[in-house]
Structures are given as C-alpha cells and as structure tokens.
Design a protein around this motif. Sequence first.
Motif, PDB file in Angstrom:
ATOM      1  N   ARG A 136     -36.533 -37.450  66.088  1.00 17.76           N
ATOM      2  CA  ARG A 136     -37.138 -38.496  66.909  1.00 17.76           C
ATOM      3  C   ARG A 136     -38.016 -37.871  67.993  1.00 17.76           C
ATOM      4  NH1 ARG A 136     -31.915 -37.789  68.756  1.00 17.76           N
ATOM      5  NH2 ARG A 136     -31.551 -37.894  71.021  1.00 17.76           N
ATOM      6  N   GLU A 137     -38.810 -38.695  68.613  1.00 19.32           N
ATOM      7  CA  GLU A 137     -39.684 -38.267  69.702  1.00 19.32           C
ATOM      8  C   GLU A 137     -39.247 -39.007  70.953  1.00 19.32           C
ATOM      9  OE1 GLU A 137     -44.275 -37.280  69.494  1.00 19.32           O
ATOM     10  OE2 GLU A 137     -43.961 -39.440  69.776  1.00 19.32           O
ATOM     11  N   VAL A 138     -38.835 -38.257  71.956  1.00 15.65           N
ATOM     12  CA  VAL A 138     -38.322 -38.858  73.184  1.00 15.65           C
ATOM     13  C   VAL A 138     -39.402 -38.810  74.260  1.00 15.65           C
ATOM     14  CG1 VAL A 138     -36.565 -38.696  75.005  1.00 15.65           C
ATOM     15  CG2 VAL A 138     -35.957 -38.203  72.619  1.00 15.65           C
ATOM     16  N   TYR A 139     -39.598 -39.935  74.923  1.00 17.25           N
ATOM     17  CA  TYR A 139     -40.595 -40.015  75.983  1.00 17.25           C
ATOM     18  C   TYR A 139     -40.017 -39.509  77.303  1.00 17.25           C
ATOM     19  CZ  TYR A 139     -44.029 -42.541  73.235  1.00 17.25           C
ATOM     20  OH  TYR A 139     -44.971 -42.871  72.290  1.00 17.25           O
ATOM     21  N   LEU A 140     -40.812 -38.722  77.998  1.00 16.31           N
ATOM     22  CA  LEU A 140     -40.425 -38.248  79.322  1.00 16.31           C
ATOM     23  C   LEU A 140     -40.735 -39.324  80.352  1.00 16.31           C
ATOM     24  CD1 LEU A 140     -41.882 -34.637  79.041  1.00 16.31           C
ATOM     25  CD2 LEU A 140     -39.451 -35.194  79.283  1.00 16.31           C
ATOM     26  N   ASN A 141     -39.859 -39.475  81.348  1.00 20.08           N
ATOM     27  CA  ASN A 141     -40.130 -40.353  82.480  1.00 20.08           C
ATOM     28  C   ASN A 141     -40.270 -39.479  83.727  1.00 20.08           C
ATOM     29  OD1 ASN A 141     -37.344 -39.886  83.444  1.00 20.08           O
ATOM     30  ND2 ASN A 141     -36.777 -41.171  81.685  1.00 20.08           N
ATOM     31  N   GLU A 142     -40.429 -40.110  84.857  1.00 21.44           N
ATOM     32  CA  GLU A 142     -40.670 -39.340  86.080  1.00 21.44           C
ATOM     33  C   GLU A 142     -39.545 -38.351  86.366  1.00 21.44           C
ATOM     34  OE1 GLU A 142     -41.468 -40.123  90.871  1.00 21.44           O
ATOM     35  OE2 GLU A 142     -41.462 -41.794  89.449  1.00 21.44           O
ATOM     36  N   ARG A 143     -38.310 -38.782  86.204  1.00 24.55           N
ATOM     37  CA  ARG A 143     -37.194 -37.912  86.569  1.00 24.55           C
ATOM     38  C   ARG A 143     -36.894 -36.865  85.495  1.00 24.55           C
ATOM     39  NH1 ARG A 143     -32.684 -40.934  90.187  1.00 24.55           N
ATOM     40  NH2 ARG A 143     -31.828 -38.825  89.989  1.00 24.55           N
TER      41      ARG A 143
END
Length: 389
Positions: free
Chosen positions: A268-275
């Motif tokens: 899968r491809e996980v999206y990065l968030n700010e934290r």
Amino acid sequence: MVDRTNSKTLPTGVRIRENALEINFTSKKQRYYITLPHPPTAEGIRTAAKIRSDLINKAKWGLLTEKDIAQAKGLDVTETESMDGQQVLFQEVAQKFLKFSIANKDSKNGYRKILECHWMPYFALTPIANITTEDIEEVIIDRDFQTAKTFNNCATPLRGVFELAVKHNQISVNPMNKIQNRKVQVETPDPFTRKEMEALLAWLDKSLHDEDKFYRWYFEFAFWTGCRPSEMIALRESDIDWFNGTFKVNKSRVRGLEKKVTKTHTSREVYLNERSTLALKALLQFKKDQGYQTDYVMLCPKTKEPFFNEKPPRERLVEAMKACSIRHRPAYNARHTYATMLLMDGVNPMFVADQLGHSLQMLIKRYTKWLHGDKNKQEIAKLSVTRTA
C-alpha cells in the motif's frame, strides 16, 4: 569382530565391523545398529556419516520409518509399495508436506513443532488411508486444546498433510473436511485516546535523552501513520516519495528476517501528514547525526543495526505508560489509535481502509464503534437530558 584400529579417526557413530561399515544411534531410548552396503573406504565412510545424520534427523522429528532403515541397509524396497495408499504412513506424508510447503521459514518451523507435539504421537506409524474423521476427533478430545485459536493453529498443518495425500491420490477424501475451525472471539480494538497519546509523546520527549531520543520520534511516526511495527522497522529511505508526500509499505521484518510481503500480503501507499512528516525527517536526521550508512530508516540505537524485533521500542512505551499512569495497552495499539482518530474526525472510511491495508469490510467490522465520530456520545447523552413536562 569389530575393527577398532582406526576408530579414533572415524566419524561419531560409524565403525568398521567385519570389513563392512556399521552405523549406530539412539532414538527414543532405542539403539539402532545398521550395517551398510558400502565398503570401508574414505568415500564409504563419508557416505555412512551422511546416512547416519539423515536418519538421526528423521528420528528427531518422528519421521523415521522401517522403510528408511531398510533402504539404508540396501534392501530392495519397491516403489509400488510406498505408493500404495494402504502402505503410506502418516509420517511419510507429513515429511513431504513440510518439504513441499511454500510457507515462510517461521511458519514451517511452527508446523513441524505442531506435528511433532500433537499429531505424530498418535498417527505417525498409521497408514494415512486408515485415519478417519472419528480418529482425529478422538485425538482432539485427548489433546484438550485450551483455546479456539490454539486448536485452529494446530489443525492447519494437519489439514495440509491430508490435502497433500488427496493430491497424490493416496486417499480420496480429506478426513479433516468435516472438522471445522472453531470460532475465535475477536477483541474490540483498544486504542489510546488522543489525550493519552499526547501525554505519552510528551513524556518520551522529556524523559529520553541522547540516542534514546530516537524512540520519541519512532512513536510519533507510529501514532500518525498506523503502520504495524514489523512494517516500520523494515521501512527504507528508498520507499519514501517526498514529492508526492507518500511512502510505500510492501515488506516487513520479523525476528531479524526481512520478508518481501506485509502481514496481509498487500502492499500500500501511505500518505504523510504534518506530524508523520515531522517525525520522519527527525528520524532521518537522527540517522545522519549517528553516521549510519544504510538505507533503513529505523535502526536500533543500542546495536546500530536494523531492529531484530519491536521489543526495544515497546519497552520504552511501557515505561511511559507507567510513568503517566495510563492503562497498559500493547504498543501495537498505536495503529488502532491512528485508525480511530481518522474515523472520529470524519475521514472517508475507504481512505482509512486503504491507509491501513484493510478491506472496507474488515475496517467496518473492526472499527464500527468509531465510524460515527462523537455522535455515539451525543446519542447516549440524550438519556441524561432532563425533560420538562
């Protein structure tokens, strides 16, 4: 008469007797003496040592048969006899099952131990065609498996042995077909609340120093990506796509071995968030400051090597829970925390399922309680509202 002139130079358990080679070994308190059809030459002695080693290994796992001994003696054992379903023993098929299994190394070792402990004592020397469903049910009662999960795990290799026998036309019907797996109670996820998460991260940030500061960012990344520990410690810099703000999850590390698959065999491809972006940059800076020359993102501060397992970070979080008086939960539950935070904030369940590597059905089944955000609390609060007449 035994020739002992060169006994000191012979391999253990090999001796020359009346100008012939004899091997001996003990298995289950029984001593075996086998005269081999090989001359007492250097080559013959090497062959004898190998035959002895093979027989000992088979005996160790409960797979030694009379046929093996007869073959070692050089006796004529026809192939038709071994292919006859009435003559093929359970232990012979079990041995082939372990040999042909495409399971990973850990699973194979587990199957071997299960077969040896639970099924070989009852069925090893029984022709596989003679074993009935009733026979298996009687053994199951005798074994008295304490939990449904234990029973299901132990039934898996047994079912596989009989499936192989069906495939090779040694039996026509798998006697395990009528024995179903037991229902396992699925526990509800037990995530940390957002307040608990922030308290744990604050304690880690304040209390860990020097190289141990790594674990503060490890858990920041765990709480804000929902990755499994085995996936996190397998993550590499080459998996990160900074331009698109994502990283690939397509492998895992278990007991020091890297597997080219995740637990669910789904990449899968996980999206990065700010934290999680902040945490990832801090982890990479930590690695740079330590001078590590490797593609792995996560390196054990103590060993300077890729993690063997997730025990070191887990111990840090346990320490934090105790210090903050937070109810104990497995460190793995950081993954549940991320999932429930997304759902409580109203994020599309399809996206959440994709980020965790679940199907939508599995996500809904596991996290139904959190699908409606704070609406559940709002509904229950209605019970305490005082209504005026």
